[in-house]
Design a protein around this motif. Sequence first.
Motif, mmCIF file in Angstrom:
data_model
loop_
_atom_site.group_PDB
_atom_site.id
_atom_site.type_symbol
_atom_site.label_atom_id
_atom_site.label_comp_id
_atom_site.label_asym_id
_atom_site.label_seq_id
_atom_site.Cartn_x
_atom_site.Cartn_y
_atom_site.Cartn_z
ATOM 1 N N VAL B 70 0.809 -1.162 -0.076
ATOM 2 C CA VAL B 70 -0.014 -0.113 -0.152
ATOM 3 C C VAL B 70 0.820 1.179 0.025
ATOM 4 N N THR B 71 0.754 2.242 -0.820
ATOM 5 C CA THR B 71 1.414 3.384 -0.897
ATOM 6 C C THR B 71 1.196 4.312 0.323
ATOM 7 N N LEU B 72 2.280 5.168 0.691
ATOM 8 C CA LEU B 72 2.033 5.982 1.784
ATOM 9 C C LEU B 72 0.806 7.270 1.352
ATOM 10 N N LYS B 77 -5.101 8.718 2.697
ATOM 11 C CA LYS B 77 -6.335 8.876 2.382
ATOM 12 C C LYS B 77 -7.436 7.965 3.060
ATOM 13 N N ASN B 78 -6.722 6.795 3.830
ATOM 14 C CA ASN B 78 -7.608 5.864 4.414
ATOM 15 C C ASN B 78 -8.257 5.947 5.464
ATOM 16 N N ASP B 79 -9.673 5.960 5.766
ATOM 17 C CA ASP B 79 -10.444 6.324 6.887
ATOM 18 C C ASP B 79 -9.813 5.532 7.865
ATOM 19 N N LEU B 99 5.088 13.545 -3.934
ATOM 20 C CA LEU B 99 5.496 12.769 -5.140
ATOM 21 C C LEU B 99 6.119 11.180 -4.444
ATOM 22 N N ILE B 100 6.891 11.477 -3.433
ATOM 23 C CA ILE B 100 7.711 10.375 -3.074
ATOM 24 C C ILE B 100 6.625 9.374 -2.330
ATOM 25 N N ARG B 101 5.665 9.998 -1.601
ATOM 26 C CA ARG B 101 4.536 9.264 -1.019
ATOM 27 C C ARG B 101 3.547 8.488 -1.964
ATOM 28 N N ASN B 102 3.521 9.052 -3.154
ATOM 29 C CA ASN B 102 2.798 8.339 -4.374
ATOM 30 C C ASN B 102 3.466 7.009 -4.703
ATOM 31 N N MET B 103 4.587 6.947 -4.403
ATOM 32 C CA MET B 103 5.444 5.803 -4.875
ATOM 33 C C MET B 103 5.779 4.831 -3.827
#
Lengths: 156, 275
Positions: B70-72, B77-79, B99-103
């Motif tokens: 699961v990306t950061l 965004k997860n409840d 951008l780093i957290r998207n990857m």
Amino acid sequence: MQLNFELNGQPVTLFVDGAMRALDLLRERCGITGPKEGCGSGECGACAIWIDGVTKLSCLMLAAQLQGRTVTTIEGLAKDEPHPLQQFFVKKGAVQCGYCTPGMIMTAAELLTHEKMPDREMIRNAISGNICRCTGYHKIVDAVEDAAEAMQGLKP
Amino acid sequence: MITLLPETLEDLWEIFHHQPDYKPMAGGTDLLVRMGVDKKQPPALVCLEKIHDLKTIKKTRDGIRIGSGVTLTELLKNDLIQENLPILHTAISTLGSPLIRNMGTLGGNICTASPAGDTLPALYLLGARVTLYSDRGNRILPLDEFIQGPGRTLLADKEILGSILIPPGDRFNVHHFEKVGQRKALAIAVVSLAALLKVHGGVVEEARLAWGSVGPTIVRSREAEKALEGRKLTLTTLNHAADLARSAVSPISDVRASADYRRRVAGNLLLRLAV
């Protein structure tokens, strides 16, 4: 390896070395020079592109990771006319040397897909992984704010 | 270099069977930077990003189970994470840049096993356990046992970190994470502190404290925790605990800060808990 992906709306098939970076593939094999190499280590954001609509750093991806993905670069962002972000970057003087601009706009454009009217703090946070060394961030934040308003029909 | 992108765990075990020199890659934000610096490539790289089984977040009877892939950004965004694990949420929001957290992935941050790994102090306090997958079956280890030192884990050959389990914990009412870095985005922690406290009627009933970047792995100080328990969060109490924390840490000097500075800041960060 054989690589199939969609690049700015067009299907692409290429044979590539599995060690090649996505950034080099785009620039050297596809003639897409919007994404730039700045730091090459994920700290400047100049190479930012969209993979399936999410902004990623093409310097930290292997070409193989594009397999089956939808890739969008600054070249594919504009439709019939320049994207409002491109228009307001020009209007607001948010472009000087322009090296950071493609990555900056890709990041900002993804923000505007989630947040229709982001405040300045949200804009600053969103572009915190993109470095600009000449125009500074103030005009960039202005441009993103104005583009958001224009996209909501609040600004000409 | 051969680069493979298996879509199922079965395909992954098949690859491991034929490619003994594989190297698994999660988000790639650490590994590809290191490969660029070392100018050394493994003969085969196995990207885990397409394996669906590694990408789910679930609440079960045993706690919240987070897939290692699961990306950061997905975690932020997860409840479930926002509501149940605010300290982890805050820690992730300081990691790298959007951008780093998207990857980058949670599993990747753990397996990199950096003393400065931003998610680690929070995960240690939450009692996280890791499940290691292989074709021989799964095994479960407490996170603080799994991480052995800088860049060293108990991950065996042909084994991957599959998921992270955060057991249902006691209700803490103070969730604090703070990272001191040289700037806001993309900074490696000079020192970080995670704190979970149970405070009732102004008195600390239970305290859990963990520091990052001040030793070979995350440092927890039972002495500093005990110094808070049964007391009010006054500056006097915290100053005493801060002294104990400063003797518990063993920082190094590097380009970012001296050992002395880190030791002082490790204690000082506790003073932020004063009410």
